[in-house]
Design a protein around this motif. Structure first.
Motif, mmCIF file in Angstrom:
data_model
loop_
_atom_site.group_PDB
_atom_site.id
_atom_site.type_symbol
_atom_site.label_atom_id
_atom_site.label_comp_id
_atom_site.label_asym_id
_atom_site.label_seq_id
_atom_site.Cartn_x
_atom_site.Cartn_y
_atom_site.Cartn_z
ATOM 1 N N PRO A 291 85.567 69.535 -24.611
ATOM 2 C CA PRO A 291 85.497 68.908 -23.289
ATOM 3 C C PRO A 291 84.178 68.163 -23.106
ATOM 4 O O PRO A 291 83.140 68.575 -23.627
ATOM 5 N N LYS A 292 84.230 67.065 -22.377
ATOM 6 C CA LYS A 292 83.042 66.254 -22.152
ATOM 7 C C LYS A 292 82.079 66.976 -21.214
ATOM 8 O O LYS A 292 82.480 67.505 -20.176
ATOM 9 N N LYS A 293 80.812 67.006 -21.607
ATOM 10 C CA LYS A 293 79.820 67.693 -20.797
ATOM 11 C C LYS A 293 79.464 66.877 -19.552
ATOM 12 O O LYS A 293 79.413 65.652 -19.597
ATOM 13 N N ILE A 294 79.206 67.574 -18.449
ATOM 14 C CA ILE A 294 78.753 66.926 -17.229
ATOM 15 C C ILE A 294 77.262 66.611 -17.378
ATOM 16 O O ILE A 294 76.470 67.482 -17.731
ATOM 17 N N LYS A 295 76.884 65.369 -17.130
ATOM 18 C CA LYS A 295 75.480 64.980 -17.238
ATOM 19 C C LYS A 295 74.748 65.255 -15.923
ATOM 20 O O LYS A 295 75.248 64.916 -14.843
ATOM 21 N N VAL A 296 73.586 65.885 -16.048
ATOM 22 C CA VAL A 296 72.813 66.323 -14.886
ATOM 23 C C VAL A 296 71.360 65.873 -15.034
ATOM 24 O O VAL A 296 70.759 66.038 -16.099
ATOM 25 N N ILE A 297 70.807 65.308 -13.981
ATOM 26 C CA ILE A 297 69.395 64.935 -13.955
ATOM 27 C C ILE A 297 68.606 66.066 -13.311
ATOM 28 O O ILE A 297 69.043 66.648 -12.313
ATOM 29 N N VAL A 298 67.438 66.383 -13.856
ATOM 30 C CA VAL A 298 66.559 67.394 -13.283
ATOM 31 C C VAL A 298 65.195 66.761 -13.000
ATOM 32 O O VAL A 298 64.555 66.236 -13.907
ATOM 33 N N ILE A 299 64.774 66.805 -11.741
ATOM 34 C CA ILE A 299 63.458 66.306 -11.343
ATOM 35 C C ILE A 299 62.608 67.523 -10.984
ATOM 36 O O ILE A 299 62.937 68.260 -10.049
ATOM 37 N N LYS B 248 77.911 74.011 -7.793
ATOM 38 C CA LYS B 248 77.649 72.745 -7.114
ATOM 39 C C LYS B 248 77.647 71.570 -8.088
ATOM 40 O O LYS B 248 78.101 70.474 -7.756
ATOM 41 N N ILE B 249 77.127 71.787 -9.292
ATOM 42 C CA ILE B 249 77.130 70.721 -10.303
ATOM 43 C C ILE B 249 78.567 70.262 -10.566
ATOM 44 O O ILE B 249 78.865 69.061 -10.577
ATOM 45 N N GLU C 38 81.204 70.711 -8.670
ATOM 46 C CA GLU C 38 81.796 70.177 -7.450
ATOM 47 C C GLU C 38 81.351 68.731 -7.202
ATOM 48 O O GLU C 38 82.167 67.852 -6.881
ATOM 49 N N ILE C 39 80.062 68.465 -7.366
ATOM 50 C CA ILE C 39 79.532 67.109 -7.174
ATOM 51 C C ILE C 39 80.127 66.152 -8.201
ATOM 52 O O ILE C 39 80.550 65.038 -7.871
ATOM 53 N N SER C 40 80.169 66.584 -9.450
ATOM 54 C CA SER C 40 80.731 65.751 -10.510
ATOM 55 C C SER C 40 82.206 65.455 -10.268
ATOM 56 O O SER C 40 82.684 64.355 -10.570
ATOM 57 N N SER C 41 82.932 66.419 -9.706
ATOM 58 C CA SER C 41 84.373 66.234 -9.464
ATOM 59 C C SER C 41 84.639 65.135 -8.443
ATOM 60 O O SER C 41 85.727 64.567 -8.401
ATOM 61 N N ARG C 42 83.624 64.840 -7.616
ATOM 62 C CA ARG C 42 83.755 63.754 -6.641
ATOM 63 C C ARG C 42 83.262 62.432 -7.199
ATOM 64 O O ARG C 42 83.149 61.435 -6.484
ATOM 65 N N GLY C 43 82.928 62.406 -8.499
ATOM 66 C CA GLY C 43 82.462 61.188 -9.135
ATOM 67 C C GLY C 43 81.004 60.883 -8.866
ATOM 68 O O GLY C 43 80.544 59.757 -9.095
ATOM 69 N N LYS C 44 80.259 61.885 -8.397
ATOM 70 C CA LYS C 44 78.838 61.712 -8.084
ATOM 71 C C LYS C 44 77.972 62.292 -9.203
ATOM 72 O O LYS C 44 78.413 63.135 -9.986
ATOM 73 N N LEU C 45 76.712 61.850 -9.248
ATOM 74 C CA LEU C 45 75.762 62.336 -10.236
ATOM 75 C C LEU C 45 74.983 63.529 -9.673
ATOM 76 O O LEU C 45 74.284 63.385 -8.671
ATOM 77 N N PRO C 46 75.051 64.705 -10.310
ATOM 78 C CA PRO C 46 74.276 65.855 -9.843
ATOM 79 C C PRO C 46 72.798 65.690 -10.226
ATOM 80 O O PRO C 46 72.483 65.407 -11.376
#
Length: 315
Positions: free
Chosen positions: A6-14, A103-104, A106-114
Motif C-alpha cells: 500500500p502507498k504510504k501517506i506522506k506527512v510533513i513535520v515542522i 488524524k493523519i 483522516e486528513i489524508s482521506s480528505r485529500g489534504k496534506l497532514p
C-alpha cells in the motif's frame, strides 16, 4: 506475483525549539499545499491555556459543511489536537500517538496534506519513529503518595531509579516526573523504547532554529506580548474555572510554574519576568538537545527553501 504494498501517506513535520516560528511555517505550508496542522505540543492540548503555551489564535468550526466534526481554525487552516482537553484531565504520549496517527489518516482521506507541528520531541518521535511504548497502567496509590513530594524530591527519586531518564526529563514538569517514576518503579527503569518503522506513513522532518542570540530575542519579544495580553490573569482564571490547585498548575511547567508564586506575592514582577525567560530559554536548550540527535531532520528557516523541500518530497 510480487505483492503490491500500500502507498504510504506522506506527512510533513515542522519542529524545533520554542519561539522559533514553527506555527508560522506550518500555516504557510498548509496554505500552499492544501494541508491541515496536527499540533504536537504537550501543553497546547489544554483548553484555556493559551498565552502560557504560545497557542495560535483561532476559533472552532466544522471541518466541512456536512461534517459533524470540528477543528480549531487559525488563519483559515484547520488545527487538530489543539485546545481540546480539560487541564483537569490526563493526556499522555500514548494518547497522542494513537490520536495523531488517526488524524493523519483522516486528513489524508480528505485529500489534504497532514502537517505535524510542535516542539514536544518525545511525542513527535513516538509517531515518526513508530516507537512502541511501555504498557504500564497508572498506579493511583503511588501517584497520590508522589503528589505530596516536592519537585526536588521527585527529581532525586528518579535519579536513584533511572539516572539516564533523569538527565533528559523536564525537571519542572511534575506530571512527567511522576509518570517516569511510576514506570521505573514497575519495570526497574524507564525502558529503552523499541522503534519499529511505521508501514503506513512517510515523513519529511524540517527543523526551525536560530542562533542563540536571535532566539533569545524572539523569546523575550514573545513573552512581552504574553504579559501585555494578560498571562497572569490566564493563570488565575485556570485556578478559578477548573478549581485547580496551585501545585497542579505548576506541574505544567515554564510560566505556569512561576506565575502562581507571583500571584501569592512570593516573588516580584521583575523576578517573575526574569525567571520565566530563563525557564523558556532552558526549555529551548533541552529541545535542541533532543532534536540534534535526529540526523533525519533538515534544518532550514527560509520559507522558500522549505517550500522547495516539501514540493520535492510530495512529487
Amino acid at each position: 506475483m510480487d505483492k503490491i504494498l500500500p502507498k504510504k501517506i506522506k506527512v510533513i513535520v515542522i519542529l524545533g525549539p520554542t519561539s522559533a516560528g514553527k506555527s508560522d511555517v506550518a500555516i504557510f505550508l498548509a496554505k500552499k499545499f492544501d494541508g491541515e496542522v496536527i499540533s504536537a505540543d504537550s501543553r497546547q492540548i489544554y483548553k484555556d491555556m493559551n498565552l502560557g503555551t504560545g497557542k495560535v489564535e483561532g476559533t472552532w468550526k466544522f471541518i466541512e459543511r456536512k461534517s459533524a466534526e470540528k477543528a480549531f481554525y487559525s488563519e483559515g487552516i484547520a488545527h487538530h489536537l489543539l485546545d481540546f482537553r480539560s487541564p483537569k484531565n490526563e493526556y499522555n504520549i500514548s494518547h497522542f500517538k494513537k490520536d495523531c496517527e488517526r488524524k493523519i489518516k483522516e486528513i489524508s482521506s480528505r485529500g489534504k496534506l497532514p502537517i505535524i507541528c510542535g516542539g514536544t520531541g518525545f511525542w513527535i518521535d513516538a509517531v515518526v519513529n513508530g516507537v512502541i511504548l511501555p504498557q504500564v497502567k497508572p498506579d493511583i496509590v503511588l501517584r497520590e503518595k508522589l503528589e505530596t513530594k516536592t519537585t526536588e524530591l521527585l527529581v532525586e527519586k528518579l535519579e536513584k531509579l533511572d539516572g539516564n531518564r533523569a538527565k533528559h526529563i523536564d525537571r519542572k514538569n511534575r506530571v512527567r516526573l511522576i509518570r517516569a517514576i511510576e514506570i521505573a518503579t514497575k519495570l526497574g527503569k524507564v525502558p529503552k523504547l523499541e522503534v519499529k518503522d511505521n508501514p503506513s506513513f512517510k515523513f519529511l522532518e524540517i527543523g526551525i532554529d536560530w542562533p542563540q542570540e536571535k532566539l533569545d530575542e524572539k523569546i523575550k519579544k514573545r513573552l512581552t506580548k504574553r504579559w501585555q495580553a494578560g498571562m497572569v490573569d490566564e493563570v488565575q482564571n485556570l485556578k478559578n474555572k477548573y478549581n485547580l490547585s496551585w501545585k497542579k498548575i505548576q506541574s505544567f511547567g515554564l510560566g505556569y510554574f512561576w506565575i502562581p508564586l507571583f500571584i501569592k506575592k512570593e516573588i516580584t514582577e521583575a523576578e517573575l519576568a526574569e525567571r520565566v525567560f530563563i525557564a523558556e530559554r532552558g526549555y529551548a536548550k533541552r529541545q535542541r538537545t533532543w532534536f540534534t540527535r535526529n540526523k533525519n531532520i533538515t534544518w532550514e528557516n527560509k520559507q522558500s527553501e522549505i517550500s522547495a523541500f516539501v514540493k520535492n518530497f510530495l512529487a
